[in-house]
Design an enzyme around this catalytic site. Structure first.
Site, PDB file in Angstrom:
ATOM      1  N   SER A 165      63.695   0.362  40.946  1.00 56.56           N
ATOM      2  CA  SER A 165      64.013  -0.587  39.889  1.00 56.56           C
ATOM      3  C   SER A 165      66.299  -1.264  40.434  1.00 56.56           C
ATOM      4  O   SER A 165      65.846  -1.362  41.292  1.00 56.56           O
ATOM      5  CB  SER A 165      64.632  -0.090  38.255  1.00 56.56           C
ATOM      6  OG  SER A 165      63.728  -0.721  37.116  1.00 56.56           O
ATOM      7  N   THR A 166      67.018  -0.859  39.174  1.00 59.03           N
ATOM      8  CA  THR A 166      67.820  -1.283  39.562  1.00 59.03           C
ATOM      9  C   THR A 166      68.401  -0.721  40.607  1.00 59.03           C
ATOM     10  O   THR A 166      69.180  -0.130  40.835  1.00 59.03           O
ATOM     11  CB  THR A 166      68.913  -0.898  38.028  1.00 59.03           C
ATOM     12  OG1 THR A 166      67.816  -2.405  36.878  1.00 59.03           O
ATOM     13  CG2 THR A 166      69.479  -1.751  37.819  1.00 59.03           C
ATOM     14  N   HIS A 191      60.779  -2.901  40.364  1.00 62.39           N
ATOM     15  CA  HIS A 191      60.517  -3.838  39.833  1.00 62.39           C
ATOM     16  C   HIS A 191      61.395  -5.058  40.279  1.00 62.39           C
ATOM     17  O   HIS A 191      62.585  -5.136  40.313  1.00 62.39           O
ATOM     18  CB  HIS A 191      61.254  -3.011  37.763  1.00 62.39           C
ATOM     19  CG  HIS A 191      60.685  -1.987  37.471  1.00 62.39           C
ATOM     20  ND1 HIS A 191      61.436  -1.316  36.957  1.00 62.39           N
ATOM     21  CD2 HIS A 191      59.255  -1.737  37.841  1.00 62.39           C
ATOM     22  CE1 HIS A 191      60.694   0.123  37.109  1.00 62.39           C
ATOM     23  NE2 HIS A 191      58.935   0.136  37.125  1.00 62.39           N
ATOM     24  N   MET A 284      67.218   1.746  36.094  1.00 60.81           N
ATOM     25  CA  MET A 284      67.429   2.352  34.901  1.00 60.81           C
ATOM     26  C   MET A 284      66.386   2.323  34.278  1.00 60.81           C
ATOM     27  O   MET A 284      64.681   2.325  34.549  1.00 60.81           O
ATOM     28  CB  MET A 284      68.044   1.296  33.814  1.00 60.81           C
ATOM     29  CG  MET A 284      69.711   1.110  34.583  1.00 60.81           C
ATOM     30  SD  MET A 284      69.497  -1.265  33.684  1.00 60.81           S
ATOM     31  CE  MET A 284      71.039  -0.975  34.268  1.00 60.81           C
ATOM     32  N   ASP A 287      61.175   4.573  34.210  1.00 63.33           N
ATOM     33  CA  ASP A 287      59.201   5.007  35.283  1.00 63.33           C
ATOM     34  C   ASP A 287      59.378   5.659  36.251  1.00 63.33           C
ATOM     35  O   ASP A 287      60.482   5.289  37.040  1.00 63.33           O
ATOM     36  CB  ASP A 287      59.343   2.706  35.460  1.00 63.33           C
ATOM     37  CG  ASP A 287      58.018   2.733  35.831  1.00 63.33           C
ATOM     38  OD1 ASP A 287      57.145   3.267  35.385  1.00 63.33           O
ATOM     39  OD2 ASP A 287      58.120   1.991  36.255  1.00 63.33           O
TER      40      ASP A 287
END
Length: 342
Positions: A165-166, A191, A284, A287
């Site tokens: 993600s991030t 993401h 973050m 997930d």
């Protein structure tokens, strides 16, 4: 859910008022502060600890991209870029996503009206932040220590699954650049907004010896191919069969995301009968942690990016704490571990 708190950062009083008005229409969002430049925003972030920051690009004293770098380095917080320079496909948009922005939207023109998508983006971003875990629990440490070591057959896994993600845009660029042309079929959930996964897959393809594509659904898993889940409205799973295939389906968000890393990893654990390897990278929230645990329990190898090299040590931390990560690795060693065992 609890109200999502937002700090609005823009040098234009008019634009701050428009963003504030758009967000206040949603009862689950509270605008806790505003700032006209990055220095003011820095102080208000310390004071108010917002769940989400909306950030312009062109501002006095320091531009938004530079400030975004500082946020992600010093105080990781979900940031939604709101600027005339962050339309889909724009170079500034891709730069912001690489640094770690949660999403990017363009400021509306007079004809476009208000920010219709912004409230939902803010709530999704707030959910991602609240999933972060800060401390390792003793029970999880005990579970990992007590689990017996398992013998692995020599050679590569038959399937690799990666979630991020991030900070994952840059991390995946580094990892995929070291993938060999005949790598095992690899499935990835990163993401990203729907408008960007196609161009991101194309960038990965240029950087990697393997063939990287945005998944369309129905593809047979093939050696030397990497499949990136399209952003937006569908989850990506691996379906069983003599020749396993990729499937995309609509569904509710899982762990705050769609596509969800948890959904992908769980499908690999349940449906893929060969040897597997799961990797969870910077991001973050949480997930992917539960899905990676399922992969480990099903006999797959599992690795997590370490804290030192993670832009945001959220997803890898949670996975490590619940016993899903067999071994933590610095980013530079992930591909080496996958293909040489080193």
């Amino acid at each position: 859910m609890c109200a999502a708190s937002v700090l609005v950062v823009d040098d234009s009083p008019t634009m701050r008022a428009l963003i504030r008005h758009a967000l206040k229409r949603d009862p689950e969002i509270v605008v806790v502060g505003e700032a006209s430049n990055p220095y003011e925003a820095r102080d208000k972030m310390k004071e108010l600890d917002p769940d989400v920051v909306t950030l312009d690009v062109e501002m006095p004293n320091m531009n938004g991209i530079e400030f975004l770098k500082k946020i992600m380095t010093l105080r990781p917080t979900p940031v939604i870029m709101v600027s005339n320079f962050t339309a889909p496909g724009a170079a500034t948009t891709l730069a912001a996503l690489e640094i770690g922005a949660f999403d990017c939207i363009a400021k509306p023109s007079a004809q476009q009206g208000m920010f219709e998508s912004l409230p939902n983006l803010v709530k999704e971003a707030a959910m991602a932040k609240r999933g972060m875990v800060r401390r390792r629990t003793g029970a999880a440490v005990a579970r990992v220590a007590a689990e017996p070591a398992r013998m692995r057959k020599a050679g590569w896994a038959d399937l690799i699954a990666i979630g991020s993600s991030t900070g994952g845009v840059e991390a995946l660029m580094q990892v995929l650049s070291e993938f060999p042309a005949d790598c095992p079929p690899t499935v990835i959930v990163q993401h990203l907004p729907a408008a960007f996964t196609g161009s991101f897959a194309a960038r990965l393809d240029r950087a990697s010896h393997a063939k990287v594509v945005e998944a369309g659904g129905g593809e047979t898993l093939r050696r030397g191919h990497v499949y990136v889940a399209p952003g937006g409205a569908r989850h990506m799973i691996v379906k069983p069969g003599a020749q396993p295939i990729i499937d995309l389906y609509e569904g509710e968000t899982v762990s705050g995301h769609r596509p969800s890393v948890d959904v992908l990893f769980s499908s690999v654990a349940k449906n893929f009968k060969g040897s597997t390897c799961g990797v969870i990278l910077t991001g973050m929230g949480r997930d992917g942690a539960q899905g990676l645990l399922e992969m480990r329990r099903a006999g797959g190898q599992t690795f997590g990016q370490d804290e030192e090299t993670s832009l945001v040590y959220g997803m890898p931390r949670v996975a490590y704490e619940i016993g899903a990560v067999e071994r933590q690795l610095p980013l530079g060693r992930v591909a080496k571990k996958l293909f040489s065992g080193a």
